[in-house]
Design a protein around this motif. Structure first.
Motif, PDB file in Angstrom:
ATOM      1  N   GLY A   1       0.178  -2.681 -11.239  1.00 21.94           N
ATOM      2  CA  GLY A   1       1.196  -4.956 -10.864  1.00 21.94           C
ATOM      3  C   GLY A   1       0.637  -5.840 -10.529  1.00 21.94           C
ATOM      4  O   GLY A   1       1.390  -6.778 -10.148  1.00 21.94           O
ATOM      5  N   VAL A   2       0.028  -5.405  -9.152  1.00 22.21           N
ATOM      6  CA  VAL A   2      -0.779  -7.006  -8.412  1.00 22.21           C
ATOM      7  C   VAL A   2      -0.396  -8.135  -8.730  1.00 22.21           C
ATOM      8  O   VAL A   2      -0.194  -9.306  -7.768  1.00 22.21           O
ATOM      9  N   THR A   3      -1.768  -7.594  -9.684  1.00 20.28           N
ATOM     10  CA  THR A   3      -2.238  -8.852 -10.310  1.00 20.28           C
ATOM     11  C   THR A   3      -0.292  -9.904 -11.217  1.00 20.28           C
ATOM     12  O   THR A   3      -0.827 -11.333 -11.170  1.00 20.28           O
TER      13      THR A   3
ATOM     14  N   GLN B   1       6.456  10.164  -2.923  1.00 24.88           N
ATOM     15  CA  GLN B   1       6.032  10.771  -4.568  1.00 24.88           C
ATOM     16  C   GLN B   1       5.176  10.225  -5.441  1.00 24.88           C
ATOM     17  O   GLN B   1       3.873  10.404  -6.066  1.00 24.88           O
ATOM     18  N   ILE B   2       4.984   8.655  -5.246  1.00 24.39           N
ATOM     19  CA  ILE B   2       3.784   8.032  -6.080  1.00 24.39           C
ATOM     20  C   ILE B   2       2.515   7.632  -5.501  1.00 24.39           C
ATOM     21  O   ILE B   2       1.559   7.472  -6.339  1.00 24.39           O
ATOM     22  N   VAL B   3       2.378   7.594  -3.909  1.00 24.90           N
ATOM     23  CA  VAL B   3       0.939   7.845  -3.854  1.00 24.90           C
ATOM     24  C   VAL B   3       0.597   9.206  -3.954  1.00 24.90           C
ATOM     25  O   VAL B   3      -0.543   9.374  -4.713  1.00 24.90           O
TER      26      VAL B   3
ATOM     27  N   PRO C   1       2.430  -3.545  -2.935  1.00 19.06           N
ATOM     28  CA  PRO C   1       3.532  -2.183  -2.644  1.00 19.06           C
ATOM     29  C   PRO C   1       4.998  -2.256  -2.162  1.00 19.06           C
ATOM     30  O   PRO C   1       5.666  -1.167  -2.936  1.00 19.06           O
ATOM     31  N   PHE C   2       5.691  -2.670  -1.697  1.00 20.69           N
ATOM     32  CA  PHE C   2       6.823  -2.433  -1.552  1.00 20.69           C
ATOM     33  C   PHE C   2       7.353  -2.907  -2.396  1.00 20.69           C
ATOM     34  O   PHE C   2       8.552  -2.392  -3.064  1.00 20.69           O
ATOM     35  N   GLU C   3       6.933  -4.466  -3.793  1.00 23.09           N
ATOM     36  CA  GLU C   3       6.981  -4.297  -4.486  1.00 23.09           C
ATOM     37  C   GLU C   3       7.434  -2.963  -5.598  1.00 23.09           C
ATOM     38  O   GLU C   3       8.992  -2.568  -6.117  1.00 23.09           O
TER      39      GLU C   3
ATOM     40  N   GLY D   1      -4.329   2.583  -5.434  1.00 27.92           N
ATOM     41  CA  GLY D   1      -4.641   1.907  -6.383  1.00 27.92           C
ATOM     42  C   GLY D   1      -3.754   1.428  -7.116  1.00 27.92           C
ATOM     43  O   GLY D   1      -2.684   1.086  -7.133  1.00 27.92           O
ATOM     44  N   LEU D   2      -4.485   0.888  -7.872  1.00 26.55           N
ATOM     45  CA  LEU D   2      -3.822  -0.474  -9.474  1.00 26.55           C
ATOM     46  C   LEU D   2      -2.867   0.954  -9.867  1.00 26.55           C
ATOM     47  O   LEU D   2      -2.364  -0.106 -10.991  1.00 26.55           O
TER      48      LEU D   2
END
Length: 307
Positions: A175-177, A160-162, A133-135, A168-169
């Motif tokens: 980009g978590v994977t 804003q993102i939330v 999430p920080f990335e 979620g993804l």
């Protein structure tokens, strides 16, 4: 009880030393991370004109244009998320590395290169899940090319993102994977090489030469890890950064992003940002491991003195 207290002390030393290493490395090396991200987000020069102030021909050109159009403080855009993330992230990385190392002994009395590599992989995957999430927030801030004073705050971007995409993804875990692949591969090489080679090169009694030995091995570890994991890093930047066409998701999966970049821009595009990444994680890798070693041993002496 004594064994329990010993484990707690070791955990505290690992977390304290890892956190210190992460904080110092981020503060020193962040500008190169930003340049790397800018170069990775940039597609091949198909329609960009030579007068475009935001098209970069390399590291020096990127720094010159950023300084001219965005100001000197722009080199530290997006530094708050890494500071908030990297200190606990490095603490988690070094702590979990030590724990995974015990798990991957496979009956051996001493750790082997395979032990170090698998422990590094496990530590990288663990830290990636925690830090993603920080990335996402960091890349969003780093991709903003306005004057530094005009860039929205970390908290504004996060909200804003939330609000628009959730947790979620498509939101804070976008980009978590790719982050897992990037961090897992890097740490597998980084820890595997450093601890394996360090065991073969004897310690030097001269403090200066011993410091040089650790720096050289740490630097090489960071460079090798960077060269191996860079395609996943490019994919991560494309997935987490602004899409080429607003509202249209072009880069969604790790393998899909790698394939798209390769097909549209060629093999070399998968290594975009490699030089600033190496310039950051070569010295950065050395800084982290050396700071970790010295802080750990300092804390170890303090705990022993206070028994």
């Amino acid at each position: 009880m004594a064994d329990y207290e010993k484990l707690l002390k070791q955990a505290a030393m690992q977390i304290g030393a890892g956190g210190s290493a992460g904080f110092i490395e981020v503060c020193i090396m962040h500008p190169l991370d930003l340049v790397k991200t800018r170069l990775q987000l940039q597609a091949t020069k198909i329609s960009a004109s030579s007068s475009d102030p935001h098209y970069y021909d390399g590291i020096v050109d990127c720094m010159k244009k950023m300084y001219k159009h965005e100001g000197v403080t722009s080199f530290w855009k997006g530094i708050l998320p890494p500071i908030l993330a990297e200190t606990p992230k490095r603490a988690v990385k070094f702590f979990t590395f030590e724990q995974y190392k015990q798990f991957f002994m496979f009956g051996s009395s001493t750790p082997t290169p395979l032990t170090f590599s698998l422990a590094g992989l496990g530590a990288g995957v663990t830290e990636a899940i925690l830090v993603n999430p920080f990335e996402v927030v960091k890349v969003t801030l780093q991709s903003n090319k306005a004057l530094a004073a005009q860039v929205p705050s970390t908290w504004t971007v996060t909200r804003q993102i939330v609000r628009e995409h959730g947790l979620g993804l498509r939101g804070l875990n976008k980009g978590v994977t790719a982050t897992i692949a990037r961090n897992g591969v890097f740490n597998m090489v980084y820890f595997g090489f450093y601890h394996s080679v360090k065991g073969y090169i004897p310690e030097n009694q001269d403090p200066v030469l011993e410091f040089g030995r650790k720096v050289a091995i740490g630097f090489t570890s960071g460079v090798l890890g960077s060269c191996v994991n860079i395609p996943f890093d490019v994919a991560k930047s494309r997935i987490q950064g602004p899409q080429p066409t607003p509202g249209v998701i072009k880069y969604s999966s790790t393998i899909g992003a790698v394939r798209l970049v390769y097909r549209e821009e060629g093999f070399r595009a998968l290594y975009k940002g490699l030089l600033p990444k190496v310039l950051r994680l070569g010295p950065g890798g050395a800084i982290m491991l050396v700071v970790y070693d010295y802080v750990y041993h300092f804390l170890e002496r303090k705990f022993e003195l206070n028994k």
